[in-house]
Write an enzyme that holds these catalytic residues in place. Sequence first.
Site, PDB file in Angstrom:
ATOM      1  N   ASP A  51       0.966  -1.239   0.038  1.00 33.99           N
ATOM      2  CA  ASP A  51      -0.066   0.110   0.188  1.00 33.99           C
ATOM      3  C   ASP A  51       0.971   1.196   0.160  1.00 33.99           C
ATOM      4  O   ASP A  51       1.991   1.300   0.751  1.00 33.99           O
ATOM      5  CB  ASP A  51      -0.927  -0.094   1.326  1.00 33.99           C
ATOM      6  CG  ASP A  51      -1.746  -1.220   1.343  1.00 33.99           C
ATOM      7  OD1 ASP A  51      -2.449  -1.727   0.335  1.00 33.99           O
ATOM      8  OD2 ASP A  51      -1.989  -1.448   2.406  1.00 33.99           O
ATOM      9  N   LEU A  93      -2.405   2.644  11.572  1.00 34.93           N
ATOM     10  CA  LEU A  93      -3.449   3.574  11.001  1.00 34.93           C
ATOM     11  C   LEU A  93      -4.449   2.906   9.981  1.00 34.93           C
ATOM     12  O   LEU A  93      -4.063   2.727   8.774  1.00 34.93           O
ATOM     13  CB  LEU A  93      -2.773   4.908  10.430  1.00 34.93           C
ATOM     14  CG  LEU A  93      -3.536   5.960  10.424  1.00 34.93           C
ATOM     15  CD1 LEU A  93      -3.328   6.577  12.172  1.00 34.93           C
ATOM     16  CD2 LEU A  93      -2.727   7.099   9.547  1.00 34.93           C
ATOM     17  N   ASP A  94      -5.282   2.359  10.520  1.00 32.79           N
ATOM     18  CA  ASP A  94      -6.420   1.647   9.546  1.00 32.79           C
ATOM     19  C   ASP A  94      -7.104   2.641   8.807  1.00 32.79           C
ATOM     20  O   ASP A  94      -7.872   3.582   9.304  1.00 32.79           O
ATOM     21  CB  ASP A  94      -7.263   0.653  10.469  1.00 32.79           C
ATOM     22  CG  ASP A  94      -8.429   0.120   9.571  1.00 32.79           C
ATOM     23  OD1 ASP A  94      -8.021  -0.720   8.726  1.00 32.79           O
ATOM     24  OD2 ASP A  94      -9.495   0.465   9.855  1.00 32.79           O
ATOM     25  N   GLU A 117      -5.780  -7.061  11.691  1.00 38.77           N
ATOM     26  CA  GLU A 117      -6.976  -6.549  11.474  1.00 38.77           C
ATOM     27  C   GLU A 117      -8.009  -7.506  11.814  1.00 38.77           C
ATOM     28  O   GLU A 117      -8.921  -7.492  12.748  1.00 38.77           O
ATOM     29  CB  GLU A 117      -7.073  -6.128   9.988  1.00 38.77           C
ATOM     30  CG  GLU A 117      -6.133  -4.927   9.618  1.00 38.77           C
ATOM     31  CD  GLU A 117      -6.242  -4.716   8.035  1.00 38.77           C
ATOM     32  OE1 GLU A 117      -6.181  -3.312   7.934  1.00 38.77           O
ATOM     33  OE2 GLU A 117      -6.340  -5.624   7.499  1.00 38.77           O
ATOM     34  N   GLU A 122       1.650  -3.469  10.390  1.00 36.88           N
ATOM     35  CA  GLU A 122       1.259  -3.191   8.859  1.00 36.88           C
ATOM     36  C   GLU A 122       2.612  -2.520   8.087  1.00 36.88           C
ATOM     37  O   GLU A 122       2.718  -2.782   7.222  1.00 36.88           O
ATOM     38  CB  GLU A 122      -0.172  -2.574   8.531  1.00 36.88           C
ATOM     39  CG  GLU A 122      -0.378  -2.645   7.167  1.00 36.88           C
ATOM     40  CD  GLU A 122      -1.323  -1.964   6.730  1.00 36.88           C
ATOM     41  OE1 GLU A 122      -2.285  -1.325   7.625  1.00 36.88           O
ATOM     42  OE2 GLU A 122      -1.923  -2.046   5.512  1.00 36.88           O
ATOM     43  N   GLU A 123       2.974  -1.523   9.117  1.00 38.81           N
ATOM     44  CA  GLU A 123       4.049  -0.608   8.254  1.00 38.81           C
ATOM     45  C   GLU A 123       5.433  -1.133   8.398  1.00 38.81           C
ATOM     46  O   GLU A 123       6.430  -0.332   7.924  1.00 38.81           O
ATOM     47  CB  GLU A 123       3.969   0.684   8.957  1.00 38.81           C
ATOM     48  CG  GLU A 123       2.415   1.193   8.926  1.00 38.81           C
ATOM     49  CD  GLU A 123       1.972   1.476   7.384  1.00 38.81           C
ATOM     50  OE1 GLU A 123       2.591   1.693   6.597  1.00 38.81           O
ATOM     51  OE2 GLU A 123       0.520   1.362   7.318  1.00 38.81           O
ATOM     52  N   ASP A 175      -2.194  -2.597  13.402  1.00 36.05           N
ATOM     53  CA  ASP A 175      -2.264  -1.589  12.334  1.00 36.05           C
ATOM     54  C   ASP A 175      -2.440  -0.292  12.628  1.00 36.05           C
ATOM     55  O   ASP A 175      -3.731  -0.082  13.451  1.00 36.05           O
ATOM     56  CB  ASP A 175      -3.635  -2.262  11.392  1.00 36.05           C
ATOM     57  CG  ASP A 175      -3.582  -1.236  10.336  1.00 36.05           C
ATOM     58  OD1 ASP A 175      -2.927  -0.325  10.052  1.00 36.05           O
ATOM     59  OD2 ASP A 175      -4.752  -1.575   9.319  1.00 36.05           O
ATOM     60  N   ASP A 226       0.686   7.398   8.245  1.00 39.52           N
ATOM     61  CA  ASP A 226       1.022   5.843   8.639  1.00 39.52           C
ATOM     62  C   ASP A 226       2.352   5.845   9.394  1.00 39.52           C
ATOM     63  O   ASP A 226       2.334   5.049  10.090  1.00 39.52           O
ATOM     64  CB  ASP A 226       1.205   5.419   7.242  1.00 39.52           C
ATOM     65  CG  ASP A 226      -0.051   4.810   6.345  1.00 39.52           C
ATOM     66  OD1 ASP A 226      -1.297   4.763   7.240  1.00 39.52           O
ATOM     67  OD2 ASP A 226      -0.268   4.967   5.360  1.00 39.52           O
TER      68      ASP A 226
HETATM   69  P1  FDP Z   1      -7.022   1.104   4.121  1.00 40.47           P
HETATM   70  O1  FDP Z   1      -6.375   0.238   2.924  1.00 40.47           O
HETATM   71  O2  FDP Z   1      -7.307   2.514   3.673  1.00 40.47           O
HETATM   72  O3  FDP Z   1      -5.918   1.173   5.111  1.00 40.47           O
HETATM   73  O4  FDP Z   1      -7.005  -1.965   5.944  1.00 40.47           O
HETATM   74  C1  FDP Z   1      -7.460  -1.870   4.842  1.00 40.47           C
HETATM   75  C2  FDP Z   1      -8.656  -1.105   4.623  1.00 40.47           C
HETATM   76  O5  FDP Z   1      -8.318   0.104   4.477  1.00 40.47           O
HETATM   77  C3  FDP Z   1      -9.798  -1.247   5.567  1.00 40.47           C
HETATM   78  O6  FDP Z   1      -9.735  -0.386   6.651  1.00 40.47           O
HETATM   79  C4  FDP Z   1     -10.919  -0.867   4.618  1.00 40.47           C
HETATM   80  O7  FDP Z   1     -12.306  -1.425   4.853  1.00 40.47           O
HETATM   81  C5  FDP Z   1     -10.645  -1.356   3.120  1.00 40.47           C
HETATM   82  O8  FDP Z   1      -9.128  -1.661   3.307  1.00 40.47           O
HETATM   83  C6  FDP Z   1     -10.964  -0.533   2.109  1.00 40.47           C
HETATM   84  O9  FDP Z   1     -10.736  -1.067   0.944  1.00 40.47           O
HETATM   85  P2  FDP Z   1     -10.993  -0.694  -0.531  1.00 40.47           P
HETATM   86  O10 FDP Z   1     -10.753   0.693  -0.678  1.00 40.47           O
HETATM   87  O11 FDP Z   1     -10.759  -1.722  -1.724  1.00 40.47           O
HETATM   88  O12 FDP Z   1     -12.600  -0.780  -0.193  1.00 40.47           O
END
Ligand code: FDP
Length: 305
Positions: free
Chosen positions: A36, A88-89, A249, A65-66, A86, A42
Amino acid sequence: MPNQVAFGGKILAREISRAALIGKLGLVGERNATGDAQKKLDIFGNEIMVSAFADTGFVASIVSEELGEIEAVPGAENADYLVCMDPLDGSSNTDINGSIGTIFGILPRRKNLPAADPQQYYRTGAEQVVAGYIMYSTSTVLVYSIGHGVYGFTLDRDLGEFLLSHENIRCPRHGKIYSANVSHYDEWDTRIRYFVDDLTRPKAGKGAYSLRYTGALVADFHRCLLEGGLYFYPPDPGHKNGKLRLLYECSPLGFIAEQAGGAASSGEMRILDIQADAIHQRVPLAIGSVEDVALYDSFVREGRA
Ligand code: FDP
């Protein structure tokens, strides 16, 4: 340990709320361990939460995650616990003032292995002893469980303290809301499409489910926890095993869901029974109200139309 996590949460809440004023929004131009794009928040969130956990003296090593690899905490390699987090989710929400979160799960350290040995983390979420999350939104809320129910604390900004605001949270057995990225509808397996069709079809005495999707798992899960319903992220061609990470997560939130009387499933099995075999492993997730998750499972297992 909760005090240090809360302290990290307070610092992050403050920095997130003024990020636009102090140049902390936007990308840094790098990608994290799972590919990502990394944002400034983050990186900052990771530094804050790593120090918060490391400073407790109870944590031997950390998976984040980071971070590409397991990070041993210097001088604490024999400490009793391991952290998966994680920091910063939902980071796509940082630049638009949307809800974001921090997720953490804590495992007991295996005494016979070095702190940063991957086998420390190749276990099931059922072995977690603490799990929780912080949600940064209109208010900042810390929700956690030590295995005896789920409690929520809201940050009183004037006092600078988290105060108990949600005692013994119970997740309703079913809800009226579902959360999923339905832009993938045409790519999903037919069993998932049938499930969504079933949810959104009004039935006698029961209206159709409504869609709410914030783009932050923590925020969508928090709503399911308090008001019922489910969040799901199934496999699609771009995410062969779903998008969400098991260790930091799915397992921590699965622990919270179950402690509140809800459920978490991959569609095939209980999330907390999945044996990890990589620190950044992804798994499909359906989480929330017990009856809604059971319905999801029945579609995945039986292919109901
Ligand atoms: P993000 O990548 O922005 O950190 O952790 C993964 C996550 O967010 C979830 O918090 C979120 O529900 C999902 O991914 C969103 O993914 P999409 O953009 O594919 O919907």
